[in-house]
Design a protein around this motif. Structure first.
Motif, PDB file in Angstrom:
ATOM      1  N   ILE A  68       0.871  -1.183   0.000  1.00 24.12           N
ATOM      2  CA  ILE A  68       0.000   0.000   0.000  1.00 24.12           C
ATOM      3  C   ILE A  68       0.902   1.226   0.000  1.00 24.12           C
ATOM      4  CG2 ILE A  68      -1.860   1.251   1.171  1.00 24.12           C
ATOM      5  CD1 ILE A  68      -2.710  -1.545   0.266  1.00 24.12           C
ATOM      6  N   PRO A  69       0.973   1.924  -1.120  1.00 25.29           N
ATOM      7  CA  PRO A  69       1.897   3.057  -1.178  1.00 25.29           C
ATOM      8  C   PRO A  69       1.352   4.260  -0.427  1.00 25.29           C
ATOM      9  CG  PRO A  69       0.701   2.853  -3.258  1.00 25.29           C
ATOM     10  CD  PRO A  69       0.234   1.731  -2.380  1.00 25.29           C
ATOM     11  N   ALA A  70       2.270   5.117  -0.014  1.00 27.00           N
ATOM     12  CA  ALA A  70       1.866   6.416   0.508  1.00 27.00           C
ATOM     13  C   ALA A  70       1.485   7.265  -0.713  1.00 27.00           C
ATOM     14  CB  ALA A  70       3.043   7.035   1.253  1.00 27.00           C
ATOM     15  N   TRP A  71       0.971   8.446  -0.478  1.00 29.81           N
ATOM     16  CA  TRP A  71       0.636   9.330  -1.592  1.00 29.81           C
ATOM     17  C   TRP A  71       1.887   9.539  -2.436  1.00 29.81           C
ATOM     18  CZ3 TRP A  71       2.624  13.832  -3.482  1.00 29.81           C
ATOM     19  CH2 TRP A  71       1.871  14.491  -4.445  1.00 29.81           C
ATOM     20  N   PHE A  72       1.744   9.620  -3.748  1.00 24.87           N
ATOM     21  CA  PHE A  72       2.920   9.895  -4.593  1.00 24.87           C
ATOM     22  C   PHE A  72       2.558  10.923  -5.657  1.00 24.87           C
ATOM     23  CE2 PHE A  72       0.743   6.074  -6.067  1.00 24.87           C
ATOM     24  CZ  PHE A  72       0.609   6.263  -7.437  1.00 24.87           C
ATOM     25  N   ALA A  73       3.584  11.637  -6.107  1.00 25.57           N
ATOM     26  CA  ALA A  73       3.375  12.688  -7.099  1.00 25.57           C
ATOM     27  C   ALA A  73       2.800  12.089  -8.375  1.00 25.57           C
ATOM     28  CB  ALA A  73       4.700  13.379  -7.408  1.00 25.57           C
ATOM     29  N   ASP A  74       1.867  12.795  -8.984  1.00 23.37           N
ATOM     30  CA  ASP A  74       1.224  12.392 -10.240  1.00 23.37           C
ATOM     31  C   ASP A  74       0.253  11.220 -10.086  1.00 23.37           C
ATOM     32  OD1 ASP A  74       2.430  14.396 -11.762  1.00 23.37           O
ATOM     33  OD2 ASP A  74       4.237  13.204 -12.041  1.00 23.37           O
ATOM     34  N   ILE A  75      -0.137  10.931  -8.845  1.00 25.14           N
ATOM     35  CA  ILE A  75      -1.107   9.844  -8.622  1.00 25.14           C
ATOM     36  C   ILE A  75      -2.414  10.124  -9.376  1.00 25.14           C
ATOM     37  CG2 ILE A  75      -1.997  10.861  -6.453  1.00 25.14           C
ATOM     38  CD1 ILE A  75      -2.397   8.015  -5.377  1.00 25.14           C
ATOM     39  N   GLU A  76      -2.729  11.400  -9.561  1.00 31.87           N
ATOM     40  CA  GLU A  76      -3.981  11.754 -10.237  1.00 31.87           C
ATOM     41  C   GLU A  76      -3.966  11.416 -11.732  1.00 31.87           C
ATOM     42  OE1 GLU A  76      -1.291  15.160 -10.750  1.00 31.87           O
ATOM     43  OE2 GLU A  76      -1.781  13.881  -9.065  1.00 31.87           O
ATOM     44  N   LEU A  77      -2.796  11.038 -12.247  1.00 31.98           N
ATOM     45  CA  LEU A  77      -2.718  10.685 -13.674  1.00 31.98           C
ATOM     46  C   LEU A  77      -3.299   9.307 -13.964  1.00 31.98           C
ATOM     47  CD1 LEU A  77       0.884  11.891 -14.616  1.00 31.98           C
ATOM     48  CD2 LEU A  77      -1.280  12.968 -15.221  1.00 31.98           C
ATOM     49  N   ILE A  78      -3.477   8.482 -12.902  1.00 32.01           N
ATOM     50  CA  ILE A  78      -4.014   7.143 -13.146  1.00 32.01           C
ATOM     51  C   ILE A  78      -5.401   7.005 -12.536  1.00 32.01           C
ATOM     52  CG2 ILE A  78      -1.815   5.931 -13.425  1.00 32.01           C
ATOM     53  CD1 ILE A  78      -2.036   5.077 -10.471  1.00 32.01           C
ATOM     54  N   THR A  79      -6.133   6.002 -13.022  1.00 29.95           N
ATOM     55  CA  THR A  79      -7.486   5.772 -12.524  1.00 29.95           C
ATOM     56  C   THR A  79      -7.437   4.801 -11.343  1.00 29.95           C
ATOM     57  OG1 THR A  79      -7.830   3.837 -13.909  1.00 29.95           O
ATOM     58  CG2 THR A  79      -8.393   5.984 -14.869  1.00 29.95           C
ATOM     59  N   ALA A  80      -8.575   4.687 -10.659  1.00 29.24           N
ATOM     60  CA  ALA A  80      -8.664   3.735  -9.549  1.00 29.24           C
ATOM     61  C   ALA A  80      -8.435   2.312 -10.056  1.00 29.24           C
ATOM     62  CB  ALA A  80     -10.021   3.848  -8.871  1.00 29.24           C
ATOM     63  N   SER A  81      -8.903   2.005 -11.274  1.00 26.37           N
ATOM     64  CA  SER A  81      -8.698   0.632 -11.752  1.00 26.37           C
ATOM     65  C   SER A  81      -7.237   0.380 -12.136  1.00 26.37           C
ATOM     66  CB  SER A  81      -9.653   0.239 -12.883  1.00 26.37           C
ATOM     67  OG  SER A  81      -9.773   1.236 -13.807  1.00 26.37           O
ATOM     68  N   ASP A  82      -6.521   1.435 -12.567  1.00 29.88           N
ATOM     69  CA  ASP A  82      -5.084   1.262 -12.809  1.00 29.88           C
ATOM     70  C   ASP A  82      -4.381   0.912 -11.497  1.00 29.88           C
ATOM     71  OD1 ASP A  82      -5.327   1.992 -15.468  1.00 29.88           O
ATOM     72  OD2 ASP A  82      -4.865   4.104 -15.109  1.00 29.88           O
ATOM     73  N   LEU A  83      -4.747   1.644 -10.445  1.00 27.22           N
ATOM     74  CA  LEU A  83      -4.111   1.417  -9.145  1.00 27.22           C
ATOM     75  C   LEU A  83      -4.457   0.019  -8.620  1.00 27.22           C
ATOM     76  CD1 LEU A  83      -2.300   2.697  -6.991  1.00 27.22           C
ATOM     77  CD2 LEU A  83      -4.338   3.607  -5.892  1.00 27.22           C
ATOM     78  N   LEU A  84      -5.725  -0.385  -8.839  1.00 24.29           N
ATOM     79  CA  LEU A  84      -6.150  -1.717  -8.399  1.00 24.29           C
ATOM     80  C   LEU A  84      -5.343  -2.805  -9.131  1.00 24.29           C
ATOM     81  CD1 LEU A  84      -8.115  -3.252  -6.576  1.00 24.29           C
ATOM     82  CD2 LEU A  84      -9.757  -3.243  -8.466  1.00 24.29           C
ATOM     83  N   SER A  85      -5.121  -2.607 -10.421  1.00 24.53           N
ATOM     84  CA  SER A  85      -4.306  -3.578 -11.183  1.00 24.53           C
ATOM     85  C   SER A  85      -2.898  -3.664 -10.612  1.00 24.53           C
ATOM     86  CB  SER A  85      -4.189  -3.160 -12.655  1.00 24.53           C
ATOM     87  OG  SER A  85      -5.436  -3.149 -13.256  1.00 24.53           O
ATOM     88  N   LEU A  86      -2.355  -2.512 -10.252  1.00 25.87           N
ATOM     89  CA  LEU A  86      -0.995  -2.487  -9.710  1.00 25.87           C
ATOM     90  C   LEU A  86      -0.939  -3.211  -8.361  1.00 25.87           C
ATOM     91  CD1 LEU A  86       1.920  -1.403 -10.087  1.00 25.87           C
ATOM     92  CD2 LEU A  86       1.231   0.569  -8.717  1.00 25.87           C
TER      93      LEU A  86
END
Ligand SMILES: [Zn+2]
Length: 313
Positions: free
Chosen positions: A160-178
């Motif tokens: 579970i990452p902490a907040w990171f720069a440019d996180i808003e560039l990806i969607t929730a489903s991108d993050l879920l895949s990761l």
């Protein structure tokens, strides 16, 4: 309305004018654009038929071409077309700006921008320190190879990452895949800390790694053995400091399943053993643990390599 472009797009010897959607007129050289983009090369090669020429809007004796991009996008875009003496390669800091022109670059077949973005994302130092940000940028730009490489590097970070720069560039489903990818890699690596066949296969016999059984083989080792039922090789308990290393690494790997982790933890173990009072282990620990952690790291890479990032590009 701002209609004056900044240098070098105000050159008096320019041979064509590109007008942005918001009315800024960029005076540019056809040659630079033709060299950078097959689209412009074709555009400028079109024969200027008389009837076409009469339709053509002219200004100061130069053809004016209306573009659908706004002046900010066009400015960045043109800087990429110009020689590198006039435009710097992007760093990660300004990669986000580059993304806005990537769409224009693709439209005008300007492979150069995509190559430069890829280059910036392939920098090992950047990947090691900022893998999540690289992932976000690469994913947003739909760069498949770079997205997968960055995802692999995120395994060095907690699940579970902490907040990171440019996180808003990806969607929730991108993050879920990761996250799913990361978790599956953790599960694949867990097998290596439960079944030690890879260790016994490598060293073949206890004599192939008698440093692991120092107290057993070497009367001068006083490190002792920890009777931990999990860490047991050839029916013998290995030396205590190795068992401790494996106990700690096994827990950490679930959260950060990367070869980098086992190498770094080995460094810590080497320091600890060297500052201890066993001369036998102190002398050999660097050599044997470097070899062991390299082997471990290689097995981790092998375990995670079949795991795929589930994502459409
Ligand atoms: Zn010892």
């Amino acid at each position: 309305m701002e209609t004056c472009p900044s240098a070098p797009f105000d050159h008096v010897k320019a041979d064509v004018i590109l007008r942005s959607a918001d009315g800024v007129e960029f005076r540019v050289f056809k040659l630079f654009l033709s060299l950078a983009s097959p689209f412009f090369e074709t555009l400028f090669e079109l024969p200027q038929a008389p009837e076409r020429a009469s339709d053509q809007e002219m200004k100061d004796g130069l053809a004016v071409i209306a573009m659908s991009e706004d002046s900010k996008t066009l400015d960045s875009f043109l800087r990429f077309c110009y020689p590198s003496t006039l435009a710097e390669d992007p760093s990660l800091e300004n990669l986000t700006d580059v993304l806005s022109v990537l769409a224009a670059a693709r439209k005008y077949s300007l492979d150069l921008i995509e190559r430069k973005v890829c280059q910036a994302l392939a920098n090992p130092k950047v990947l090691e320190t900022d893998p999540l940000r690289c992932f976000a940028i690469a994913r947003n730009a739909r760069l498949k190879h770079e997205t997968i490489t960055a995802a692999r590097h995120t395994l060095r970070q907690p699940l579970i990452p902490a907040w990171f720069a440019d996180i808003e560039l990806i969607t929730a489903s991108d993050l879920l895949s990761l996250l799913t990818y990361h978790k599956q890699c953790g599960i694949a690596v867990r097998a290596l800390t439960k079944d030690f066949k890879w260790i016994t296969d490598h060293y073949r016999s206890q004599t192939g790694c008698n440093w692991l059984f120092g107290p057993y083989y070497d009367g001068s080792c006083y490190c002792g053995q920890t009777p931990d039922g999990k860490f047991y090789l050839w029916d013998t308990h290995p030396v205590t400091w190795w068992t401790t290393y494996m106990q700690e690494v096994s827990e950490l790997l679930a959260d950060r399943p990367s070869g980098d982790l086992v190498r770094k933890e080995a460094e810590t173990t080497i320091q600890k053993v060297r500052s201890g009072n066993c001369a036998a282990c102190s002398n050999r620990v660097k050599e044997v643990m470097t070899e062991f952690s390299d082997l471990f790291a290689q097995k981790i890479e092998e375990a995670v390599s079949p795991i795929e990032l589930q994502m459409d590009f």
